[in-house]
Design an enzyme around this catalytic site. Structure first.
Site, PDB file in Angstrom:
ATOM      1  N   LYS A   1      32.564  56.243  39.759  1.00 36.04           N
ATOM      2  CA  LYS A   1      32.160  54.908  39.324  1.00 36.04           C
ATOM      3  C   LYS A   1      30.990  54.487  40.206  1.00 36.04           C
ATOM      4  CE  LYS A   1      34.128  50.233  38.749  1.00 36.04           C
ATOM      5  NZ  LYS A   1      35.362  49.412  38.897  1.00 36.04           N
TER       6      LYS A   1
ATOM      7  N   SER B   1      36.818  46.927  34.679  1.00 30.74           N
ATOM      8  CA  SER B   1      35.417  47.220  34.868  1.00 30.74           C
ATOM      9  C   SER B   1      35.088  48.709  34.933  1.00 30.74           C
ATOM     10  CB  SER B   1      34.932  46.544  36.160  1.00 30.74           C
ATOM     11  OG  SER B   1      35.595  47.101  37.282  1.00 30.74           O
TER      12      SER B   1
ATOM     13  N   SER C   1      41.122  46.943  37.005  1.00 28.78           N
ATOM     14  CA  SER C   1      40.018  47.744  36.477  1.00 28.78           C
ATOM     15  C   SER C   1      40.206  49.247  36.439  1.00 28.78           C
ATOM     16  CB  SER C   1      38.735  47.435  37.239  1.00 28.78           C
ATOM     17  OG  SER C   1      38.248  46.199  36.801  1.00 28.78           O
TER      18      SER C   1
HETATM   19  N1  GLN Z   1      38.927  41.893  35.026  1.00 33.42           N
HETATM   20  C1  GLN Z   1      39.029  41.494  36.386  1.00 33.42           C
HETATM   21  C2  GLN Z   1      37.780  40.768  36.815  1.00 33.42           C
HETATM   22  O1  GLN Z   1      36.953  40.576  36.009  1.00 33.42           O
HETATM   23  C3  GLN Z   1      39.311  42.677  37.257  1.00 33.42           C
HETATM   24  C4  GLN Z   1      38.116  43.458  37.639  1.00 33.42           C
HETATM   25  C5  GLN Z   1      38.423  44.577  38.569  1.00 33.42           C
HETATM   26  O2  GLN Z   1      39.574  44.978  38.726  1.00 33.42           O
HETATM   27  N2  GLN Z   1      37.390  45.089  39.213  1.00 33.42           N
HETATM   28  O3  GLN Z   1      37.631  40.379  37.928  1.00 33.42           O
END
Ligand code: GLN
Length: 509
Positions: free
Chosen positions: A82, A157, A181
């Site tokens: 990532k 994400s 995420s």
């Molecule tokens: N969807 C969550 C956010 O927008 C989690 C994102 C993540 O785990 N990086 O913060």
């Protein structure tokens, strides 16, 4: 080698490489061609074919010399990171314009550990900007498409990681999970992912979003593959002050070790799985509910006992997370000021103007929104009303889990209330995105390990035919129990073996 090379997961590949049925150069070359044929998925931010092939040649040479066959099972296995992990040899952007052209002088610990294990890095994967999002629509370099249905999001994400693994462009990828995420994109894309206990993987070199929540983990085809990768990427790191001081863990062994009461037909005998009533609200999409309940019935068949438990503050985890995470983000993102990294505005009048223009140009809307929310909840007069209250509730949410774990060994439920939504389907409504995180946020706030395991496909309702993940949550450092249960489930089911069809993906090869 019979069958397609891209169908091999990490463990399959490790075996095929050890048995010299295939070379790392062959697999790497094949995957690079496949990546090129599936560019339209938008999963990759950079691919370095020459560097990957050089690493593969090196891995093959080491194998030919009989180098460490036993101790380095991952030698020559291709994977990708990532783009939130910094890498010395590849650009790192966090999917932000702010870091366009940035090169780190060092590798993140997770990256250097996987490289030391002999893996071949194919490239860097798209994600939401600074990992803020639930659909991978917040990347400055374009949205990622779900390989099961190109009109839908892959989740976020870590959407690039999920899409690349699901599309069989790479056997596994790293991801990060701050509020879901790893688990949510794994669920939306039909792959397996584990977010370990906070502190298990080093955060050194992981671009910080919300430091008290950020955690790295593997995204792959199966629990077996995740166990192998987690073993290689985890462990104490003195460069991360919150790294857990524990001896190295053999997750693959823990995954295989039979439970005390196990029988051949019932490997999960004696395992108590708690089902929080709050995880099965009437609003749960029927397709998700059906697949998750069928998976739970399967676990029961495997010997597990299902019991009802309660996590009464599940709904509150949304406001709590969306106060704490932006608060930490607003502080972490101060370092992007045009002086030290990446983007700097071309025209400005003085230093303050340079900061302002750089940040206005470099950050996307969601990142700016979070910086503003975070600055607000930390400001004088609001700190007590918002941030402090959220911190108190965070502790209560963690305590609720401990009450559950007095009665059960694992907690299970859906990963998300729906399957993957349509690209653009949530419009410009940030709150609609935040609400979709309801089932992943509680474990994140508590710092507990969680997994998403492919549990089938939505049989009905909106998004019928899309993958559904079963979420398993364990107590602190119970990754072995999680992986064991997931592995037993995957021995009895084949949901994790399903791949999107070439027609659905629309590739050129
Ligand atoms: N969807 C969550 C956010 O927008 C989690 C994102 C993540 O785990 N990086 O913060």
């Amino acid at each position: 080698m019979s069958g397609a090379l891209h169908d091999l997961g990490v463990s399959d590949l490790a075996r095929a490489l050890a048995e010299k049925k295939v070379s790392s150069v062959e697999v790497t070359g094949h995957l690079l061609d496949r990546i090129a044929a599936h560019e339209h998925l938008g999963a990759w931010l950079c691919v370095d074919a020459d560097a990957a092939l050089a690493q593969a040649r090196d891995a093959d040479a080491q194998r030919a010399q009989g180098n460490a066959e036993q101790s380095r099972p991952l030698l020559g296995v291709p994977l990708a990171h990532k783009d939130i992990f910094v890498t010395r040899d590849l650009p790192t952007t966090a999917a932000s314009k702010m870091l366009a052209g940035y090169r780190s002088p060092f590798d993140a610990t997770v990256v250097s550990r996987l490289s030391a294990a002999g893996t071949v890095t194919l490239g860097k994967l798209n994600c939401d900007e600074f990992a803020m999002g639930s659909g991978n629509e917040n990347s400055a370099y374009g949205a990622v498409k779900n390989p099961w249905d190109l009109t839908r999001v892959p989740g976020g994400s870590s959407g690039g990681s999920a899409a690349a693994v699901a599309a069989r462009l790479v056997p596994a990828a790293t991801g990060t999970d701050t509020g879901g995420s790893i688990r949510q994109p794994a669920s939306f894309s039909g792959i397996t992912g584990i977010k370990p206990t906070y502190g298990v993987c080093s955060r050194f070199g992981m671009i910080a979003f919300a430091s008290s929540l950020d955690q790295a983990g593997p995204m792959a085809r199966s629990a077996e593959d995740c166990a192998l990768l987690l073993g290689a990427m985890s462990g104490f790191d003195e460069r991360d002050a919150t790294s857990a001081q524990r001896p190295p863990q053999d997750y693959a062994r823990a995954m295989r070790s039979p439970r005390a009461d196990a029988t051949a037909a019932q490997p999960l005998k004696g395992l108590r799985i708690g089902l929080p009533v709050e995880f099965f609200p009437p609003a749960l999409a029927s397709g998700v509910d059906g697949a998750v309940r069928a998976a739970l019935a399967e676990l029961e068949k495997l010997g597990a006992t299902l019991i009802d438990v309660s996590l009464p503050r599940t709904e509150l985890s949304i406001p709590v997370y969306y106060i704490i995470a932006p608060a930490e983000a607003s502080s972490n993102l101060n370092r992007f000021d045009g002086v030290k990294f990446g983007h700097r505005a071309a025209k400005y009048t003085d230093l303050i103007d340079m900061y302002k223009k750089t940040r206005a140009e470099g950050f996307g809307d969601e990142v700016k929104r979070r910086i503003m929310i975070g600055s607000y909840v930390l400001s004088h007069g609001y700190y007590d009303a918002y941030y402090l209250q959220a911190q108190k509730l965070r502790r209560m949410i963690a305590d609720d889990f401990q009450h559950c774990f007095a009665e059960c060994d694992l907690i299970a439920g859906p990963v998300a209330p729906t399957v993957a939504w349509k690209l653009g389907g949530k419009g410009d409504d940030p709150v609609a995105n935040y609400l979709a995180d309801i089932f992943t946020l509680p474990a994140s706030l508590a710092g507990l390990p969680g997994m998403s395991v492919p549990a089938g496909f939505a049989a009905s309702g909106e998004g019928a035919g899309m993958p559904v993940g079963l979420q398993l949550i364990g107590n602190y450092f119970q990754e072995g129990t999680l992986l064991h249960a997931a592995h037993a489930f995957q021995q009895a089911t084949d949901w994790h073996r399903h791949a999107p069809s070439a027609t659905a993906m629309g590739g050129t090869a």
